[in-house]
Design a protein around this motif. Sequence first.
Motif, short mmCIF file in Angstrom:
data_model
loop_
_atom_site.label_atom_id
_atom_site.label_comp_id
_atom_site.label_asym_id
_atom_site.label_seq_id
_atom_site.Cartn_x
_atom_site.Cartn_y
_atom_site.Cartn_z
N LYS A 114 0.83 -1.06 -0.03
CA LYS A 114 -0.07 0.00 -0.04
C LYS A 114 0.72 1.19 -0.07
O LYS A 114 0.52 2.13 -0.71
CB LYS A 114 -0.83 -0.06 1.13
N SER A 115 2.08 1.22 0.71
CA SER A 115 2.87 2.13 0.69
C SER A 115 3.51 2.72 -0.73
O SER A 115 4.04 3.70 -0.89
CB SER A 115 4.09 2.31 1.78
N LYS A 136 -0.10 3.72 -2.98
CA LYS A 136 -0.78 5.24 -2.59
C LYS A 136 -0.12 6.22 -3.10
O LYS A 136 -1.14 7.04 -3.78
CB LYS A 136 -1.04 5.08 -1.15
N SER A 146 -2.07 9.01 -5.47
CA SER A 146 -2.03 10.40 -5.18
C SER A 146 -1.65 11.43 -5.96
O SER A 146 -2.42 12.43 -6.10
CB SER A 146 -1.27 10.65 -3.94
N TRP A 194 -9.59 -1.64 -2.63
CA TRP A 194 -8.87 -0.81 -1.92
C TRP A 194 -8.36 0.14 -2.75
O TRP A 194 -8.39 1.56 -2.55
CB TRP A 194 -7.73 -1.56 -1.55
N GLU A 195 -7.76 0.03 -4.05
CA GLU A 195 -7.40 0.99 -4.94
C GLU A 195 -8.30 1.94 -5.35
O GLU A 195 -7.87 3.27 -5.41
CB GLU A 195 -6.57 0.37 -6.25
N THR A 225 -9.38 3.99 -2.41
CA THR A 225 -8.57 5.05 -1.93
C THR A 225 -8.55 6.26 -2.93
O THR A 225 -8.35 7.35 -2.59
CB THR A 225 -7.00 4.20 -2.00
#
Length: 132
Positions: free
Chosen positions: A53-54, A57, A61, A82-83, A86
Amino acid sequence: MPKKVVFISFDYDNDSHYKNLLLAWDKSREFDFELYNGSLKEAINSTNATYIKSKIKPLISKATHVLCIVGKSAAKSDWINWEVQTGADLKKKLIGVKLEKAFDSPKALLNNGASWALSFNFDSIKKAVEAA
């Protein structure tokens, strides 16, 4: 008009060839595609998930849009959900691209006002990105 930066969310095992087509279209200079090009075989709640995830993301972003390839298994993928979620949380414009009309869509796409391309071709996808 600034270039759209599009993060691609897809099922690595089943839909990589569609991702590759999008990347080939990237040469059109109308889109700038971003993706995490690693296989997400880890469960979303695994010990490696935080690390993965790190890495993902920041790509989401910096994107203006999140495009989800909706293949036969996309709705069942915790990673795809999740993607997309997010992206929604980060106020990104969402696009769903259905490979087949009958395929179920990830809930994160359905619940966050996504724009849709109901077929996988350049013109449909371009219209969906512009409408998002």
